[in-house]
Scaffold this active site. Sequence first.
Site, PDB file in Angstrom:
ATOM      1  N   ARG A  29      55.038  65.402-131.477  1.00  0.00           N
ATOM      2  CA  ARG A  29      55.251  64.106-130.832  1.00  0.00           C
ATOM      3  C   ARG A  29      54.252  63.052-131.308  1.00  0.00           C
ATOM      4  O   ARG A  29      54.624  61.951-131.703  1.00  0.00           O
ATOM      5  CB  ARG A  29      55.147  64.274-129.310  1.00  0.00           C
ATOM      6  CG  ARG A  29      55.295  62.986-128.528  1.00  0.00           C
ATOM      7  CD  ARG A  29      55.199  63.258-127.041  1.00  0.00           C
ATOM      8  NE  ARG A  29      53.943  63.923-126.697  1.00  0.00           N
ATOM      9  CZ  ARG A  29      52.786  63.278-126.492  1.00  0.00           C
ATOM     10  NH1 ARG A  29      52.729  61.957-126.624  1.00  0.00           N
ATOM     11  NH2 ARG A  29      51.692  63.937-126.173  1.00  0.00           N
TER      12      ARG A  29
ATOM     13  N   ARG B 262      41.592  68.146-130.154  1.00  0.00           N
ATOM     14  CA  ARG B 262      40.592  68.890-129.398  1.00  0.00           C
ATOM     15  C   ARG B 262      39.432  69.205-130.332  1.00  0.00           C
ATOM     16  O   ARG B 262      39.644  69.527-131.516  1.00  0.00           O
ATOM     17  CB  ARG B 262      41.166  70.196-128.819  1.00  0.00           C
ATOM     18  CG  ARG B 262      42.169  69.994-127.676  1.00  0.00           C
ATOM     19  CD  ARG B 262      41.533  69.335-126.458  1.00  0.00           C
ATOM     20  NE  ARG B 262      42.462  69.169-125.351  1.00  0.00           N
ATOM     21  CZ  ARG B 262      43.219  68.086-125.146  1.00  0.00           C
ATOM     22  NH1 ARG B 262      43.189  67.097-126.027  1.00  0.00           N
ATOM     23  NH2 ARG B 262      44.020  68.010-124.095  1.00  0.00           N
TER      24      ARG B 262
ATOM     25  N   ASP C 138      37.360  61.498-130.875  1.00  0.00           N
ATOM     26  CA  ASP C 138      37.603  61.253-129.451  1.00  0.00           C
ATOM     27  C   ASP C 138      37.391  62.511-128.627  1.00  0.00           C
ATOM     28  O   ASP C 138      37.399  62.454-127.399  1.00  0.00           O
ATOM     29  CB  ASP C 138      39.038  60.739-129.260  1.00  0.00           C
ATOM     30  CG  ASP C 138      39.318  60.284-127.832  1.00  0.00           C
ATOM     31  OD1 ASP C 138      38.506  59.506-127.293  1.00  0.00           O
ATOM     32  OD2 ASP C 138      40.352  60.698-127.265  1.00  0.00           O
TER      33      ASP C 138
ATOM     34  N   GLU D  26      32.231  68.613-123.614  1.00  0.00           N
ATOM     35  CA  GLU D  26      32.511  67.314-123.026  1.00  0.00           C
ATOM     36  C   GLU D  26      32.063  67.306-121.567  1.00  0.00           C
ATOM     37  O   GLU D  26      32.338  68.253-120.842  1.00  0.00           O
ATOM     38  CB  GLU D  26      34.004  67.000-123.116  1.00  0.00           C
ATOM     39  CG  GLU D  26      34.509  66.897-124.554  1.00  0.00           C
ATOM     40  CD  GLU D  26      35.972  66.506-124.667  1.00  0.00           C
ATOM     41  OE1 GLU D  26      36.590  66.218-123.622  1.00  0.00           O
ATOM     42  OE2 GLU D  26      36.494  66.486-125.784  1.00  0.00           O
TER      43      GLU D  26
ATOM     44  N   HIS E 298      36.871  60.755-125.201  1.00  0.00           N
ATOM     45  CA  HIS E 298      38.151  61.381-124.857  1.00  0.00           C
ATOM     46  C   HIS E 298      39.059  60.395-124.113  1.00  0.00           C
ATOM     47  O   HIS E 298      39.459  60.620-122.972  1.00  0.00           O
ATOM     48  CB  HIS E 298      37.943  62.652-124.019  1.00  0.00           C
ATOM     49  CG  HIS E 298      39.089  63.622-124.174  1.00  0.00           C
ATOM     50  ND1 HIS E 298      38.944  64.986-124.057  1.00  0.00           N
ATOM     51  CD2 HIS E 298      40.406  63.423-124.437  1.00  0.00           C
ATOM     52  CE1 HIS E 298      40.116  65.578-124.228  1.00  0.00           C
ATOM     53  NE2 HIS E 298      41.017  64.642-124.460  1.00  0.00           N
TER      54      HIS E 298
ATOM     55  N   GLY F  72      42.071  59.424-125.332  1.00  0.00           N
ATOM     56  CA  GLY F  72      43.425  59.496-125.868  1.00  0.00           C
ATOM     57  C   GLY F  72      44.513  59.231-124.855  1.00  0.00           C
ATOM     58  O   GLY F  72      45.440  58.447-125.108  1.00  0.00           O
TER      59      GLY F  72
END
Length: 354
Positions: free
Chosen positions: A186, A267, A291, A296, A315, A317
């Site tokens: 996607r 990731r 990102d 994290e 992060h 996204g």
Amino acid sequence: MSGGGAVWALRHNPGMTGARAARGDRTPRVAILDDYAGVALRLADWAPVMSRSEVSVFDRHLTEDQAADALRAFDVVCTLRERMAFPRTLLERLPNLKLITIVGRSLPNLDMGAATARGVLVVHTDFTHPRLRALVDATPELAWGLMIATVRNLAEEHRRMRDGSWQSTVGATLSGKTLGLVGLGRVGSRMAAYANVFGMQAIAWSQNLSEQTAADVGVRRVDKAALFAESDVVSLHVVLSERTRGLVGAHELALMKPHAYLINTSRGPIVDEAAMIAALESGRIAGAGLDVYDIEPLPPDHPLRRLPTVTLSPHLGYVTREMLGAFYADTIEAVVAWLDGTPVRIANPEALRS
């Protein structure tokens, strides 16, 4: 609330609720975790939950010990992707926990077996719902913006402008260059469409990608080595799994052109972090736009924070008003269903028998 870091706690005490939810006359307690931007209660209507439970919102990441202390009294925790880990060692320290809501059908850093054994239901979002199907562009848009920022050194030049300096770097033009897409699902397919608009040639590889699938998207399928060797920008769009962990290591980075860039919005562990840092420090590759990270939030003293050729984002996204609003709407629906004693979208139905 010790160790919790609650931004605010909105409390409602309606008295009796359903037997499953209240287990007597105690008002259920619901925690909304990792609301870093303080928007959870503004992006969706939590009134159906607040009218029947006590809600607390946490604005920062909790360590396991902090979470064990801060969440001990809660019946429900609402998570947001992989921001909060729930290993067995934490679940065992949360005696009142009965429900965990997750975004997606699984949460890699949640010990599903431990939750099931303790009778903790895990319920997921409905990604077939129109409100989520319509939000396919959040991550590819961020990835493309991160790519432009990286090849034009925007983060470094922004920092210098803030410091009172002027330009010191020379960027690259994307038009006429080759974009290598690791993964053509996607997000990868959207990236291919953007590449066409920007005048880039797109090539792709993944373990299961067929030539026909690539052709259908207007992309040339190549083998893995060719993708890293031919690309001016490599962008990662595969799901983290045992097959993709460490997929990009020292060997792949050594194949890249010295002027090439690596973009990762998937990731962190898909890339061998130590090998990537070594390639960046030595100038083996021109830069990276990241990102996502192995740990994290990224630790304050992490070496990636000091490399001038790296553009970093925390992060982001999927972090848009539209996407978070849809995630929280699904979460609210799931919590209300549980309060009604009719839970929906259960990821671990075995927990009902525990």
